[in-house]
Write a protein that holds these residues in place. Structure first.
Motif, PDB file in Angstrom:
ATOM      1  N   LEU A   1      -4.966  -4.838  -9.196  1.00  0.00           N
ATOM      2  CA  LEU A   1      -4.930  -3.588  -8.432  1.00  0.00           C
ATOM      3  C   LEU A   1      -5.757  -3.659  -7.150  1.00  0.00           C
ATOM      4  N   ARG A   2      -6.849  -4.414  -7.184  1.00  0.00           N
ATOM      5  CA  ARG A   2      -7.704  -4.505  -5.994  1.00  0.00           C
ATOM      6  C   ARG A   2      -6.965  -5.174  -4.848  1.00  0.00           C
ATOM      7  N   TYR A   3      -6.142  -6.195  -5.162  1.00  0.00           N
ATOM      8  CA  TYR A   3      -5.363  -6.854  -4.124  1.00  0.00           C
ATOM      9  C   TYR A   3      -4.257  -5.939  -3.602  1.00  0.00           C
ATOM     10  N   ILE A   4      -3.636  -5.200  -4.516  1.00  0.00           N
ATOM     11  CA  ILE A   4      -2.584  -4.264  -4.110  1.00  0.00           C
ATOM     12  C   ILE A   4      -3.163  -3.208  -3.178  1.00  0.00           C
ATOM     13  N   GLN A   5      -4.367  -2.736  -3.486  1.00  0.00           N
ATOM     14  CA  GLN A   5      -5.039  -1.746  -2.638  1.00  0.00           C
ATOM     15  C   GLN A   5      -5.243  -2.289  -1.227  1.00  0.00           C
ATOM     16  N   GLU A   6      -5.683  -3.538  -1.116  1.00  0.00           N
ATOM     17  CA  GLU A   6      -5.907  -4.156   0.186  1.00  0.00           C
ATOM     18  C   GLU A   6      -4.604  -4.337   0.948  1.00  0.00           C
ATOM     19  N   ILE A   7      -3.571  -4.788   0.249  1.00  0.00           N
ATOM     20  CA  ILE A   7      -2.278  -5.042   0.891  1.00  0.00           C
ATOM     21  C   ILE A   7      -1.672  -3.753   1.433  1.00  0.00           C
TER      22      ILE A   7
ATOM     23  N   GLY B   1      -3.329  -1.020   2.172  1.00  0.00           N
ATOM     24  CA  GLY B   1      -4.213  -0.348   3.106  1.00  0.00           C
ATOM     25  C   GLY B   1      -4.716   0.985   2.602  1.00  0.00           C
ATOM     26  N   HIS B   2      -4.859   1.114   1.282  1.00  0.00           N
ATOM     27  CA  HIS B   2      -5.370   2.352   0.703  1.00  0.00           C
ATOM     28  C   HIS B   2      -6.886   2.416   0.849  1.00  0.00           C
ATOM     29  N   LYS B   3      -7.388   3.563   1.259  1.00  0.00           N
ATOM     30  CA  LYS B   3      -8.831   3.753   1.399  1.00  0.00           C
ATOM     31  C   LYS B   3      -9.498   3.850   0.033  1.00  0.00           C
ATOM     32  N   SER B   4      -8.828   4.529  -0.899  1.00  0.00           N
ATOM     33  CA  SER B   4      -9.390   4.738  -2.224  1.00  0.00           C
ATOM     34  C   SER B   4      -8.569   4.004  -3.280  1.00  0.00           C
ATOM     35  N   SER B   5      -9.250   3.459  -4.268  1.00  0.00           N
ATOM     36  CA  SER B   5      -8.558   2.779  -5.367  1.00  0.00           C
ATOM     37  C   SER B   5      -7.763   3.770  -6.208  1.00  0.00           C
ATOM     38  N   LYS B   6      -8.177   5.047  -6.187  1.00  0.00           N
ATOM     39  CA  LYS B   6      -7.459   6.072  -6.953  1.00  0.00           C
ATOM     40  C   LYS B   6      -6.029   6.230  -6.457  1.00  0.00           C
ATOM     41  N   THR B   7      -5.829   6.032  -5.162  1.00  0.00           N
ATOM     42  CA  THR B   7      -4.477   6.121  -4.604  1.00  0.00           C
ATOM     43  C   THR B   7      -3.598   5.021  -5.166  1.00  0.00           C
ATOM     44  N   THR B   8      -4.166   3.834  -5.313  1.00  0.00           N
ATOM     45  CA  THR B   8      -3.403   2.690  -5.817  1.00  0.00           C
ATOM     46  C   THR B   8      -3.144   2.802  -7.308  1.00  0.00           C
TER      47      THR B   8
END
Length: 319
Positions: free
Chosen positions: A280-286, A288-295
């Motif tokens: 999930l952390r990589y998906i968040q970076e890819i 461009g989500h500011k918050s991990s909750k969005t991902t």
């Protein structure tokens, strides 16, 4: 001579002015002007200038101004200095809810009101007390890999195919693909550079071998000069309406009846990454989500774990 309540001297206009209220309109027999915001235009223009100075995007500025104008038009018989927090509640109940407008639109109005009244002085409204609507828990729309394949195989035009494939293969937003320049494609490092995306953030996303080949074939045929995808005129950015039309045609050819939007491709990409085991952390970076909750919302639509759950119904001998 008795001073009228709320009267102020304007150095720029060299004249006294009064609040635009129902009381004064009746007192001086002033008729409503055709434009309900005519007497508020200076404040609105000042707010627009403030937003630009803070480097808000033009799309955000337009959204905020339209939301603010809706609120101020509803209270057209009140001057800005007379508006207080109770008027926000009246607007919510008697306009937004009455007309069935969404919570997301209400949130836009809240953003506009808070920012607008923070930039004004001597007003009766307290921006910190303007409440937001309770957010709805809405799951993202996701297509299966088979449906994605049908959509991406539909366009016969190589440019149209490349655009849709790039959106899905990199999880791009509509604005991000339209703002891509040729120099943003780093085929040697297999990276796509996204400049000044949502939140004024840059990021890089991985490019697959297959999409690199597809982009190279597209480039050989079209030879864009500045933008990766240009319109009919050289050096002209591709139009967002034309891009929406490309997807619409692909859906028609693929015979998919769902109300698919370009953002569905981004949601599908993220969900398929998760189902393939991507952290999930990589998906968040890819993305461009500011918050991990969005991902994390994609964990609710991923079918990988759900498919492994055996229903107790299967253990019953039902004929």
């Amino acid at each position: 001579m008795k001073k009228l309540s709320g009267s102020k001297w304007s150095n720029s206009l060299k004249a006294w002015h009064l609040p635009d209220s129902v009381e004064y309109r009746e007192k001086f027999k002033i008729q409503n002007v055709a434009d309900p915001l005519a007497n508020k235009s200076m404040e609105i223009a000042g707010f627009k200038s403030w937003l630009r100075s803070k480097r808000y995007s033009e799309n955000t500025i337009e959204t905020y101004l339209n939301a603010l104008k809706s609120f101020l038009t509803f209270h057209k018989d009140k001057s800005i200095s007379e508006i207080d927090n109770s008027d926000v509640i009246k607007y919510n109940n008697n306009y937004l809810l009455k007309n069935g407008l969404s919570a997301s639109y209400q949130n836009q109005v809240v953003n506009a009101i808070k920012l607008f009244f923070k930039t004004q002085t001597g007003l009766r409204i307290n921006p910190d007390l303007v409440h937001r609507p309770k957010s709805a828990s809405v799951l993202p729309n996701v297509l299966s890999k088979e449906e994605i394949k049908m959509i991406l195989n539909s366009p016969k035009n190589i440019k149209h195919k490349a655009m849709l494939c790039l959106i899905y293969s990199c999880g791009l937003r509509r604005s991000e693909i339209l703002n891509l320049k040729i120099t943003h494609v780093d085929s040697k490092r297999k990276l796509l550079i996204i400049k000044q995306a949502k939140g004024k953030k840059d990021r890089v996303v991985p490019l697959s071998e297959r999409i690199i080949y597809q982009l190279q074939e597209y480039y050989k045929l079209y030879r864009p000069r500045i933008w990766l995808f240009e319109g009919q005129k050289p050096e002209e950015q591709y139009n967002e309406r034309s891009l929406a039309s490309v997807l619409k045609q692909a859906l028609c050819i693929a015979k998919i009846k769902k109300p698919v939007t370009l953002h569905w491709l981004r949601h599908s990409y993220a969900t398929h990454l998760l189902e393939n085991g991507t952290d999930l952390r990589y998906i968040q970076e890819i993305l461009g989500h500011k918050s991990s909750k969005t991902t994390e919302i994609y964990t609710h639509v991923s079918t990988k774990s759900l498919q492994n759950i055996k229903s107790p119904f299967d253990d019953l001998d039902i004929l």
